[in-house]
Design a protein around this motif. Sequence first.
Motif, PDB file in Angstrom:
ATOM      1  N   MET A  68      -8.835   6.746  -6.345  1.00 19.79           N
ATOM      2  CA  MET A  68      -8.988   5.773  -5.266  1.00 19.79           C
ATOM      3  C   MET A  68      -9.286   4.358  -5.780  1.00 19.79           C
ATOM      4  O   MET A  68      -8.645   3.401  -5.339  1.00 19.79           O
TER       5      MET A  68
ATOM      6  N   ARG B 258       0.823  -1.210   0.000  1.00 22.48           N
ATOM      7  CA  ARG B 258       0.000   0.000   0.000  1.00 22.48           C
ATOM      8  C   ARG B 258       0.864   1.269   0.000  1.00 22.48           C
ATOM      9  O   ARG B 258       0.571   2.230  -0.718  1.00 22.48           O
TER      10      ARG B 258
ATOM     11  N   ARG C 226      -6.072   2.984  -7.081  1.00 19.67           N
ATOM     12  CA  ARG C 226      -5.133   2.695  -5.988  1.00 19.67           C
ATOM     13  C   ARG C 226      -5.469   1.338  -5.358  1.00 19.67           C
ATOM     14  O   ARG C 226      -4.577   0.522  -5.125  1.00 19.67           O
TER      15      ARG C 226
ATOM     16  N   TYR D  28       1.043   6.785  -6.844  1.00 12.58           N
ATOM     17  CA  TYR D  28      -0.057   7.638  -7.300  1.00 12.58           C
ATOM     18  C   TYR D  28       0.104   9.077  -6.817  1.00 12.58           C
ATOM     19  O   TYR D  28      -0.299  10.011  -7.521  1.00 12.58           O
ATOM     20  N   ASP D  29       0.711   9.298  -5.659  1.00 13.38           N
ATOM     21  CA  ASP D  29       0.987  10.662  -5.214  1.00 13.38           C
ATOM     22  C   ASP D  29       1.962  11.346  -6.166  1.00 13.38           C
ATOM     23  O   ASP D  29       1.773  12.510  -6.531  1.00 13.38           O
TER      24      ASP D  29
ATOM     25  N   THR E 136      -3.107  -1.982  -5.643  1.00 15.17           N
ATOM     26  CA  THR E 136      -2.657  -2.580  -4.382  1.00 15.17           C
ATOM     27  C   THR E 136      -3.019  -4.058  -4.340  1.00 15.17           C
ATOM     28  O   THR E 136      -2.181  -4.905  -4.003  1.00 15.17           O
TER      29      THR E 136
ATOM     30  N   ASP F 196       0.593   3.947  -2.900  1.00 15.67           N
ATOM     31  CA  ASP F 196       0.196   5.316  -2.563  1.00 15.67           C
ATOM     32  C   ASP F 196       1.253   6.326  -2.999  1.00 15.67           C
ATOM     33  O   ASP F 196       0.924   7.383  -3.543  1.00 15.67           O
ATOM     34  N   ARG F 197       2.531   6.007  -2.795  1.00 16.81           N
ATOM     35  CA  ARG F 197       3.583   6.931  -3.219  1.00 16.81           C
ATOM     36  C   ARG F 197       3.591   7.066  -4.734  1.00 16.81           C
ATOM     37  O   ARG F 197       3.745   8.165  -5.269  1.00 16.81           O
TER      38      ARG F 197
END
Length: 140
Positions: free
Chosen positions: A53, A25, A56, A32-33, A60, A29-30
């Motif tokens: 979301m 995760r 993501r 997509y950031d 994941t 998350d990094r």
Amino acid sequence: MTAAPAPAETPPSLYDRIGGSDGVRLVVDRFYDLMEHEPRYAPLRAMHEADLMPTRVSLTQFLTAWLGGPRDWFVARPGACIMSMHRAMPITRDTAAQWVHAMSRALVENRVEPALGAQMQQSFLRMANAMIPRVEEAAA
């Protein structure tokens, strides 16, 4: 009489080596950031829906299964092929390179062990290059 040799320990799965669900995760998350906030990834970001979301969550779950963890992504999508699911996207050599670069940064920035990160990066590079339509490759 000699004692029987101890059974060999099973090496940890790639999923365990990355840190299980939390490790996957954090990398996703990094990734997509980076994609969402850094201008260098704008063409890659433009290929995705406004709400990241669901993507993501899906990535994941996919990476979790791909690394040897729970197979929820495959259970929810029997017979699905991640490569085929991307065929309709306008993936170019540049956006494929952006994807690999952002994923590689996410691995490094989350301190994924170097050998595992390199192994994943090589797989990501092969996958990304395979998603570039053959029409573009012929024109290059």
